[in-house]
Enzyme design. Structure first.
Site, PDB file in Angstrom:
ATOM      1  NE  ARG A 189      -2.785   0.571   3.033  1.00 31.10           N
ATOM      2  CZ  ARG A 189      -2.292   1.027   4.343  1.00 31.10           C
ATOM      3  NH1 ARG A 189      -1.394   1.683   4.725  1.00 31.10           N
ATOM      4  NH2 ARG A 189      -1.775  -0.116   5.204  1.00 31.10           N
ATOM      5  CE1 TYR A 242     -17.663  12.313 -15.089  1.00 28.65           C
ATOM      6  CE2 TYR A 242     -16.091  11.930 -12.904  1.00 28.65           C
ATOM      7  CZ  TYR A 242     -16.492  11.326 -13.771  1.00 28.65           C
ATOM      8  OH  TYR A 242     -17.273   9.737 -14.266  1.00 28.65           O
ATOM      9  CG  ASP A 314      -9.700  15.970 -14.522  1.00 33.60           C
ATOM     10  OD1 ASP A 314      -9.252  15.857 -15.467  1.00 33.60           O
ATOM     11  OD2 ASP A 314     -10.822  15.877 -13.784  1.00 33.60           O
ATOM     12  CE  LYS A 339     -12.967   8.693 -18.470  1.00 35.07           C
ATOM     13  NZ  LYS A 339     -12.886   8.660 -17.032  1.00 35.07           N
TER      14      LYS A 339
HETATM   15  C1  LIG Z   1     -12.324  14.672 -16.645  1.00 33.46           C
HETATM   16  C2  LIG Z   1     -12.629  13.773 -15.567  1.00 33.46           C
HETATM   17  N1  LIG Z   1     -11.915  13.946 -14.317  1.00 33.46           N
HETATM   18  C3  LIG Z   1     -11.958  12.167 -13.647  1.00 33.46           C
HETATM   19  C4  LIG Z   1     -13.127  11.365 -13.492  1.00 33.46           C
HETATM   20  C5  LIG Z   1     -13.297  10.034 -13.163  1.00 33.46           C
HETATM   21  O1  LIG Z   1     -12.211   9.036 -13.513  1.00 33.46           O
HETATM   22  P1  LIG Z   1     -12.722   7.855 -12.813  1.00 33.46           P
HETATM   23  O2  LIG Z   1     -13.933   7.211 -13.344  1.00 33.46           O
HETATM   24  O3  LIG Z   1     -11.120   7.059 -13.430  1.00 33.46           O
HETATM   25  O4  LIG Z   1     -12.843   7.650 -11.249  1.00 33.46           O
HETATM   26  C6  LIG Z   1     -13.253  11.186 -15.476  1.00 33.46           C
HETATM   27  C7  LIG Z   1     -14.770  10.276 -15.425  1.00 33.46           C
HETATM   28  O5  LIG Z   1     -14.866  10.049 -16.531  1.00 33.46           O
HETATM   29  C8  LIG Z   1     -13.426  11.896 -15.967  1.00 33.46           C
HETATM   30  O6  LIG Z   1     -13.721  12.004 -17.120  1.00 33.46           O
END
Ligand SMILES: Cc1ncc(COP(=O)(O)O)c(C=O)c1O
Length: 520
Positions: A189, A242, A314, A339
């Site tokens: 961990r 998001y 992000d 992604k």
């Molecule tokens: C722009 C963005 N940030 C964060 C996330 C969250 O990521 P995760 O689905 O890997 O937890 C997403 C998920 O679609 C996203 O599109």
């Protein structure tokens, strides 16, 4: 005497031939210990010649051959007798303590440099004393993006020479006597070598000092917020964030005393007016989902810092190949590595990358304390994805540009959203801070919601599905799918909107599929 230049850049001599030089070459050029960092001590022969932070230099061997392009990250000019253990230790040559470092360097310099210094200064009695200024230069080797993606953090396995970092499927590590950790590993961990490889690669690609890998993008976001916020603190978040980020800050964070204000992050004035004395974080996504709005990272970094807040970006949609927020002033980069970083729709993961080492340590403490880490197999998959990120992103961009051209010319399409379009509201900022404009495209269809839904249903090669960033093309109806929960709120998206994650298939096949989907 000014030192020689290569391609107009000053040079930094790596050392004399022999084992010492070989060690340094291994260390800084071939990345024996670190793929991207190194440092060198030298005499301050001439004040004019001291390196400057940010300067790019050519690292040369003693016979003048160019070895690498390096960027100076820190320079300390200190008397020989006061060189710090931080520097001596970071030279990474196994010195026991700073006296050991001093003895070794005194031996080397007396043999090789006292003569030339006497010649240079014209002082036949010049000698090395504890008062002699030493220039401690910290630098990183400047590699191209693809080189870092393939090599940073990924030295061949020391035991077998395997060129791909193995999946260390282990929870714990044998100790050579109590506290005798091998390479610092104790419990998975806290740290695992496969995850370390991914974390070092992520840090190198974003140009940060520390990368941390998590079980999902949301796990990364949660750890970040719990590290930098306390009850009573306030966050500015994008009004089109998001949905999961919105849920975390709004529904989960609020119960723990976090307050928040939505702002239109493509408008700096909207962010400015959302700031409060207790604001600790300004959160930005750029480009945004699904309307591909663009936020000016450098401007928002200035606003956030003036208010005593951190700027978090992000970077999931752009990836470090297209945009590097830390170099524009952001404090933290967040990724859903699910992604583009993973890129093959076969893993869920998240990441944080920072420049500030203190913040990096705090995040690592919380990563271990909270425990939402990436497992070794997931870390390995994301790392495999990163190796091809550059070539994939170029193909995503190539294909997206062709798709945009088709959509713009199509009689059934009323509006196309893509930051690469000159008419796009954020185009100028995007052109300033992005290498290219990405693989996400949205468009509105003549005929309202029913027509948009029909286009989604007719697509064959574009798979109907949520998520994005994989090699395969996806199509979705945000109003009924990813953004259904925003219905009736100010975040509601147009009902006639279709979103594409343009993949890397043969572009003619993608164009003909879209053509037939729109022909209904
Ligand atoms: C722009 C963005 N940030 C964060 C996330 C969250 O990521 P995760 O689905 O890997 O937890 C997403 C998920 O679609 C996203 O599109």
């Amino acid at each position: 005497m000014p030192r020689p230049r290569v391609n107009g850049l000053r040079t930094l001599e790596l050392g004399l031939p022999g084992p010492f030089r070989k060690r340094l070459t291994d260390l800084v050029v071939h990345g024996h210990k670190r793929a991207t960092a190194g440092l060198l001590a030298e005499y301050d022969v001439d004040r004019e010649e001291v390196e400057r932070v940010g300067e790019r230099l050519v690292l040369v061997g003693n016979d003048g051959e160019s070895l690498a392009l390096v960027e100076v990250t820190r320079v300390d000019v200190v008397p020989f007798g006061q060189v710090s253990w931080e520097f001596a230790d970071a030279e990474d040559e196994g010195f026991a303590d700073v006296d050991d470092w001093r003895a070794s360097h005194r031996w080397f310099w007396e043999r090789h440099t006292v003569g030339p210094v006497r010649e240079h200064t014209g002082d036949p009695n010049w000698s090395l004393t504890s008062e002699t200024d030493v220039v401690c230069v910290w630098f990183r080797v400047v590699h191209g993006f693809e080189t870092l993606a393939i090599h940073a953090g990924q030295e061949p396995d020391p035991t077998t020479g395997a060129v791909v970092p193995p999946i260390y499927a282990t929870s714990t590590y044998a100790q050579d006597g109590i506290g005798g950790l091998r390479a610092g590993y104790e419990y998975s961990r806290t740290a695992n070598p496969t995850r370390t490889a991914l974390e070092e690669c992520l840090a190198a690609l974003e140009g940060g000092s520390r990368g941390l890998a998590f079980a999902s993008g949301m796990a990364a976001e949660d750890t970040l917020l719990r590290t930098v916020l306390s009850p009573g603190d306030h966050v500015v978040i994008p009004d089109d964030a998001y949905g999961g980020t919105y849920r975390l800050v709004g529904n989960v964070g609020e119960r723990w005393g976090m307050s928040w204000t939505p702002a239109h992050v493509s408008d700096p004035e909207s962010v400015r007016s959302a700031l409060r004395p207790e604001t600790k974080v300004v959160w930005v996504e750029t480009p945004t989902n699904p309307l591909l709005g663009v936020a000016d990272i450098a401007t928002l970094a200035g606003l956030a810092h003036d208010a005593g807040a951190l700027l978090v970006v992000d970077n999931t949609f752009a990836t470090p190949y297209l945009q590097q927020p830390l170099s524009l002033g952001a404090d933290v980069v967040v990724h859903s590595t699910t992604k583009y970083c993973g890129g093959h729709s076969d893993v869920v993961g998240g990441a944080l990358v920072v420049s500030d080492t203190g913040l990096g340590d705090e995040l690592a403490y919380h990563q271990n304390a909270i425990g939402a880490v990436a497992g070794p197999f997931d870390a390995w998959l994301v790392l495999r994805g990163l190796r091809t990120l550059g070539v994939r992103m170029d193909r995503h961009c190539d294909n997206a540009e062709r798709v945009v051209a088709l959509l713009q010319a199509h009689r059934r399409v009323t509006e196309v959203f893509y930051p690469g379009l000159h008419g796009h509201r954020g185009h100028e900022v995007a052109a300033k801070q992005m290498r290219r404009f990405g693989g996400m495209v949205s468009f509105r269809v003549d005929g309202g919601e029913a027509a948009a839904v029909e286009v989604c249903n007719r697509a064959r090669l574009f798979t109907l599905g949520e998520s994005l960033g994989g090699v395969e093309s996806l199509i979705e109806h945000p109003g009924r799918m990813t953004h259904a929960s925003a219905a009736g709120s100010p975040l509601e998206v147009p009902a006639d909107l279709v979103r594409l994650s343009v993949g890397i298939e043969s572009v003619d096949d993608l164009l003909s599929d879209l053509g037939q989907a729109l022909s209904g």
